[in-house]
Design a protein around this motif. Structure first.
Motif, PDB file in Angstrom:
ATOM      1  N   MET A 172       0.894  -1.363   0.145  1.00  0.00           N
ATOM      2  CA  MET A 172      -0.134   0.207   0.115  1.00  0.00           C
ATOM      3  C   MET A 172       0.809   1.150   0.021  1.00  0.00           C
ATOM      4  O   MET A 172       0.563   2.236  -0.761  1.00  0.00           O
ATOM      5  N   SER A 173       1.764   1.243   0.707  1.00  0.00           N
ATOM      6  CA  SER A 173       2.726   2.559   0.894  1.00  0.00           C
ATOM      7  C   SER A 173       3.596   2.717  -0.286  1.00  0.00           C
ATOM      8  O   SER A 173       3.766   3.839  -0.711  1.00  0.00           O
ATOM      9  N   LYS A 174       4.187   1.706  -0.747  1.00  0.00           N
ATOM     10  CA  LYS A 174       4.928   1.720  -2.057  1.00  0.00           C
ATOM     11  C   LYS A 174       4.176   2.160  -3.252  1.00  0.00           C
ATOM     12  O   LYS A 174       4.558   2.916  -4.172  1.00  0.00           O
ATOM     13  N   ALA A 175       2.726   1.684  -3.159  1.00  0.00           N
ATOM     14  CA  ALA A 175       2.035   2.342  -4.368  1.00  0.00           C
ATOM     15  C   ALA A 175       1.646   3.891  -4.176  1.00  0.00           C
ATOM     16  O   ALA A 175       1.329   4.491  -5.178  1.00  0.00           O
ATOM     17  N   ALA A 176       1.439   4.210  -2.956  1.00  0.00           N
ATOM     18  CA  ALA A 176       1.154   5.478  -2.644  1.00  0.00           C
ATOM     19  C   ALA A 176       2.235   6.291  -3.056  1.00  0.00           C
ATOM     20  O   ALA A 176       2.234   7.515  -3.754  1.00  0.00           O
ATOM     21  N   VAL A 177       3.436   5.962  -3.037  1.00  0.00           N
ATOM     22  CA  VAL A 177       4.916   6.713  -3.327  1.00  0.00           C
ATOM     23  C   VAL A 177       4.727   6.567  -4.895  1.00  0.00           C
ATOM     24  O   VAL A 177       5.269   7.700  -5.419  1.00  0.00           O
ATOM     25  N   LYS A 178       4.490   5.591  -5.402  1.00  0.00           N
ATOM     26  CA  LYS A 178       4.618   5.549  -6.909  1.00  0.00           C
ATOM     27  C   LYS A 178       3.606   6.473  -7.519  1.00  0.00           C
ATOM     28  O   LYS A 178       3.910   7.110  -8.439  1.00  0.00           O
ATOM     29  N   ILE A 179       2.198   6.471  -6.799  1.00  0.00           N
ATOM     30  CA  ILE A 179       1.229   7.664  -7.394  1.00  0.00           C
ATOM     31  C   ILE A 179       1.726   9.078  -7.412  1.00  0.00           C
ATOM     32  O   ILE A 179       1.704   9.814  -8.301  1.00  0.00           O
ATOM     33  N   SER A 180       2.525   9.186  -6.046  1.00  0.00           N
ATOM     34  CA  SER A 180       2.802  10.570  -5.901  1.00  0.00           C
ATOM     35  C   SER A 180       3.940  11.106  -6.725  1.00  0.00           C
ATOM     36  O   SER A 180       3.868  12.246  -7.511  1.00  0.00           O
ATOM     37  N   GLY A 181       4.734  10.080  -7.080  1.00  0.00           N
ATOM     38  CA  GLY A 181       5.788  10.317  -8.026  1.00  0.00           C
ATOM     39  C   GLY A 181       5.344  10.459  -9.287  1.00  0.00           C
ATOM     40  O   GLY A 181       5.943  11.144 -10.133  1.00  0.00           O
ATOM     41  N   ASP A 182       4.442   9.782  -9.961  1.00  0.00           N
ATOM     42  CA  ASP A 182       3.999   9.747 -11.078  1.00  0.00           C
ATOM     43  C   ASP A 182       3.138  11.298 -11.306  1.00  0.00           C
ATOM     44  O   ASP A 182       3.325  11.843 -12.371  1.00  0.00           O
ATOM     45  N   SER A 210       1.867  21.502  -4.674  1.00  0.00           N
ATOM     46  CA  SER A 210       1.004  20.420  -4.147  1.00  0.00           C
ATOM     47  C   SER A 210       1.394  19.269  -4.307  1.00  0.00           C
ATOM     48  O   SER A 210       1.380  18.363  -3.226  1.00  0.00           O
ATOM     49  N   MET A 211       1.923  18.939  -5.437  1.00  0.00           N
ATOM     50  CA  MET A 211       2.329  17.569  -5.687  1.00  0.00           C
ATOM     51  C   MET A 211       3.742  17.235  -5.067  1.00  0.00           C
ATOM     52  O   MET A 211       3.898  16.023  -4.588  1.00  0.00           O
ATOM     53  N   THR A 212       4.455  18.356  -4.845  1.00  0.00           N
ATOM     54  CA  THR A 212       5.650  17.988  -4.096  1.00  0.00           C
ATOM     55  C   THR A 212       5.346  17.867  -2.671  1.00  0.00           C
ATOM     56  O   THR A 212       6.169  16.811  -2.058  1.00  0.00           O
ATOM     57  N   ALA A 213       4.520  18.437  -2.105  1.00  0.00           N
ATOM     58  CA  ALA A 213       4.142  18.125  -0.751  1.00  0.00           C
ATOM     59  C   ALA A 213       3.422  16.813  -0.690  1.00  0.00           C
ATOM     60  O   ALA A 213       3.689  16.050   0.435  1.00  0.00           O
ATOM     61  N   LEU A 214       2.717  16.542  -1.426  1.00  0.00           N
ATOM     62  CA  LEU A 214       2.175  14.926  -1.609  1.00  0.00           C
ATOM     63  C   LEU A 214       3.083  14.178  -1.557  1.00  0.00           C
ATOM     64  O   LEU A 214       3.101  12.932  -0.835  1.00  0.00           O
ATOM     65  N   ASP A 215       4.027  14.363  -2.579  1.00  0.00           N
ATOM     66  CA  ASP A 215       5.130  13.329  -2.559  1.00  0.00           C
ATOM     67  C   ASP A 215       6.067  13.089  -1.498  1.00  0.00           C
ATOM     68  O   ASP A 215       6.287  12.113  -1.006  1.00  0.00           O
TER      69      ASP A 215
END
Length: 234
Positions: A36-46, A62-67
């Motif tokens: 789950m956490s790896k997928a979240a990191v992948k999504i924010s990176g994308d 916003s995306m930098t903060a999310l990542d």
């Protein structure tokens, strides 16, 4: 006199299965947490690599903060999983390793009981016959053969009767620290998650809109897109 079986009232097969199932479920849970956490990191990176970030500074921020938040979440999640592995999963595996020896002791006791019963029946058979000289010799030999077998069974049986209750009642004392550690690991993790996502909300949720308002705004934007001539009707 036939030996009493002294059957032990603890289902070791059931205990083994339950411990193995708990160990398996805990491993699956931690593996799912990591995924789950790896997928979240992948999504924010994308999202961070999306071309929109090059065109809109606010979106980039916003995306930098999310990542950053997702990477922090992944780091804390890994710490949680490592802690659970040490305090719950590994102890469960070690506990399961006790059962083969325990089951072997039960099997040795059962074999000793069978030998005892077999020789005891042989003694009783000679005791029922007419007391002739040859019969008395055979009876004496059968009793001598029975004596060490009886002692062996009684020793094995006594050992199980002494130790099985101790083993059975030690389960709570063994598992209690593990489950306390599991709760603490979860508390620490979710406390940090509350901090991370509260900070993230402050950074990207400046408008303070409700979910219903966001849904209506998204639908309005989608309707504008649908109204374009280059968009085909469904």
């Amino acid at each position: 006199q036939q030996p009493k079986p002294y059957l032990i009232g603890y289902n070791q097969d059931k205990n083994t299965d339950q411990t193995k199932k708990l160990h398996k479920d805990m491993k699956k849970s931690t593996e799912a947490d990591i995924a789950m956490s790896k997928a979240a990191v992948k999504i924010s990176g994308d999202l961070l690599s999306n071309p929109l970030c090059e065109q809109d500074q606010a979106f980039l921020d916003s995306m930098t903060a999310l990542d950053t938040a997702m990477k922090r979440m992944d780091s804390f999640n890994q710490e949680k999983v490592n802690q659970i592995s040490k305090t719950v999963i590994d102890p469960l595996k070690k506990y399961s390793g006790v059962f083969p020896s325990l089951n072997m002791a039960v099997k040795r006791r059962e074999q000793a009981l069978q030998d005892y019963r077999r020789l005891q029946s042989k003694v009783e058979k000679y005791e029922e016959k007419e007391k002739t000289g040859p019969i008395m010799v055979k009876l004496h030999q059968a009793r001598e053969e029975l004596r060490p077998v009886r002692e062996d069974f009684e020793a094995k049986n006594k050992q199980l009767l002494d130790e099985m209750p101790k083993f059975y009642h030690s389960r709570i004392d063994y598992f209690q620290p593990s489950f306390e550690a599991l709760i603490r690991a979860q508390v620490v993790y979710f406390t940090e998650m509350h901090k991370i996502f509260s900070e993230l909300t402050d950074q990207i949720d400046q408008a303070g809109m409700t979910d219903e308002q966001r849904e209506r705004e998204n639908e309005a934007k989608l309707n504008e897109l649908r109204a374009l001539s280059i968009v085909a009707d469904d």
